[in-house]
Every structure is written in structure tokens, then in C-alpha cells.
Design a protein around this motif. Structure first.
Motif, PDB file in Angstrom:
ATOM      1  N   GLN A 150       0.823  -1.207   0.000  1.00 20.62           N
ATOM      2  CA  GLN A 150       0.000   0.000   0.000  1.00 20.62           C
ATOM      3  C   GLN A 150       0.860   1.263   0.000  1.00 20.62           C
ATOM      4  O   GLN A 150       0.530   2.256  -0.660  1.00 20.62           O
ATOM      5  CB  GLN A 150      -0.962  -0.001   1.192  1.00 20.62           C
ATOM      6  N   VAL A 151       1.957   1.234   0.726  1.00 25.98           N
ATOM      7  CA  VAL A 151       2.878   2.384   0.734  1.00 25.98           C
ATOM      8  C   VAL A 151       3.451   2.589  -0.671  1.00 25.98           C
ATOM      9  O   VAL A 151       3.494   3.716  -1.179  1.00 25.98           O
ATOM     10  CB  VAL A 151       4.008   2.185   1.763  1.00 25.98           C
ATOM     11  N   LEU A 152       3.899   1.495  -1.292  1.00 27.39           N
ATOM     12  CA  LEU A 152       4.450   1.605  -2.640  1.00 27.39           C
ATOM     13  C   LEU A 152       3.418   2.136  -3.623  1.00 27.39           C
ATOM     14  O   LEU A 152       3.724   3.013  -4.440  1.00 27.39           O
ATOM     15  CB  LEU A 152       4.975   0.237  -3.103  1.00 27.39           C
ATOM     16  N   LEU A 153       2.205   1.626  -3.538  1.00 25.47           N
ATOM     17  CA  LEU A 153       1.141   2.118  -4.413  1.00 25.47           C
ATOM     18  C   LEU A 153       0.870   3.593  -4.153  1.00 25.47           C
ATOM     19  O   LEU A 153       0.622   4.364  -5.087  1.00 25.47           O
ATOM     20  CB  LEU A 153      -0.132   1.289  -4.222  1.00 25.47           C
ATOM     21  N   GLY A 154       0.944   3.994  -2.892  1.00 23.68           N
ATOM     22  CA  GLY A 154       0.757   5.395  -2.536  1.00 23.68           C
ATOM     23  C   GLY A 154       1.823   6.303  -3.117  1.00 23.68           C
ATOM     24  O   GLY A 154       1.581   7.481  -3.383  1.00 23.68           O
TER      25      GLY A 154
ATOM     26  N   PHE B 176       3.749   3.587  -7.440  1.00 24.90           N
ATOM     27  CA  PHE B 176       4.211   2.359  -8.095  1.00 24.90           C
ATOM     28  C   PHE B 176       3.041   1.706  -8.823  1.00 24.90           C
ATOM     29  O   PHE B 176       1.908   1.727  -8.334  1.00 24.90           O
ATOM     30  CB  PHE B 176       4.744   1.359  -7.068  1.00 24.90           C
ATOM     31  N   ALA B 177       3.319   1.097  -9.956  1.00 20.99           N
ATOM     32  CA  ALA B 177       2.317   0.291 -10.641  1.00 20.99           C
ATOM     33  C   ALA B 177       2.099  -0.978  -9.819  1.00 20.99           C
ATOM     34  O   ALA B 177       2.984  -1.404  -9.067  1.00 20.99           O
ATOM     35  CB  ALA B 177       2.800  -0.069 -12.043  1.00 20.99           C
ATOM     36  N   GLU B 178       0.930  -1.574  -9.956  1.00 19.67           N
ATOM     37  CA  GLU B 178       0.579  -2.787  -9.194  1.00 19.67           C
ATOM     38  C   GLU B 178       1.627  -3.886  -9.362  1.00 19.67           C
ATOM     39  O   GLU B 178       2.081  -4.481  -8.389  1.00 19.67           O
ATOM     40  CB  GLU B 178      -0.786  -3.291  -9.652  1.00 19.67           C
ATOM     41  N   GLY B 179       2.031  -4.140 -10.596  1.00 13.88           N
ATOM     42  CA  GLY B 179       3.018  -5.192 -10.856  1.00 13.88           C
ATOM     43  C   GLY B 179       4.357  -4.899 -10.212  1.00 13.88           C
ATOM     44  O   GLY B 179       4.998  -5.790  -9.643  1.00 13.88           O
ATOM     45  N   ALA B 180       4.808  -3.657 -10.305  1.00 10.67           N
ATOM     46  CA  ALA B 180       6.080  -3.276  -9.701  1.00 10.67           C
ATOM     47  C   ALA B 180       6.012  -3.394  -8.184  1.00 10.67           C
ATOM     48  O   ALA B 180       6.960  -3.862  -7.544  1.00 10.67           O
ATOM     49  CB  ALA B 180       6.460  -1.851 -10.109  1.00 10.67           C
ATOM     50  N   ALA B 181       4.901  -2.975  -7.603  1.00 18.03           N
ATOM     51  CA  ALA B 181       4.729  -3.083  -6.152  1.00 18.03           C
ATOM     52  C   ALA B 181       4.785  -4.546  -5.725  1.00 18.03           C
ATOM     53  O   ALA B 181       5.444  -4.891  -4.738  1.00 18.03           O
ATOM     54  CB  ALA B 181       3.415  -2.442  -5.717  1.00 18.03           C
TER      55      ALA B 181
END
Length: 66
Positions: free
Chosen positions: A11-15, A18-23
Motif C-alpha cells: 500500500q505504501v508503494l502504491l501510494g 508504483f504500478a501494481e506489478g512493480a509493487a
């Protein structure tokens, strides 16, 4: 040390955009590191290092990319 759950980390990465795949890839990579599995193959095979100094490598690298 504070450990975050995989879902919280994702969730932090998405915030941060980051793209879903990269996260997902980052979460998997850090989970693998945390479990000590990232370098498992290297530990098992113990490959012989070439003995190349960082200075010699830097010269070869610079020559190849000029």
C-alpha cells in the motif's frame, strides 16, 4: 526494527505511485531478502570470484561504454 506486513508495504508503494506489478515485485523481493533466500544459490555453490579489483573493473567498464 519495525517490520511491516506485505500488504502494508504494498500500500505504501502504491501510494508513492508504483504500478501494481512493480509493487508486487518489490514486496516479493524484500520478502525473499527477509527470509534469507535471495542469495541462497550463491551460498550453495560458492562461486569463485575472478579476483578483479574494483579499479580494474571500473577501467574495463569505462572502456566498454565509451
Amino acid at each position: 526494527m519495525v517490520k511491516f506486513t506485505a500488504s502494508d508495504f504494498k500500500q505504501v508503494l502504491l501510494g508513492y505511485g508504483f504500478a501494481e506489478g512493480a509493487a508486487n515485485d518489490y514486496v516479493e523481493m524484500f520478502d525473499t531478502l527477509d527470509k534469507g533466500l535471495m542469495f541462497e544459490h550463491i551460498q550453495e555453490t560458492k562461486p569463485k570470484m575472478a579476483g578483479l579489483s574494483i579499479e580494474a573493473f571500473a577501467k574495463q567498464f569505462a572502456t566498454a561504454y565509451r
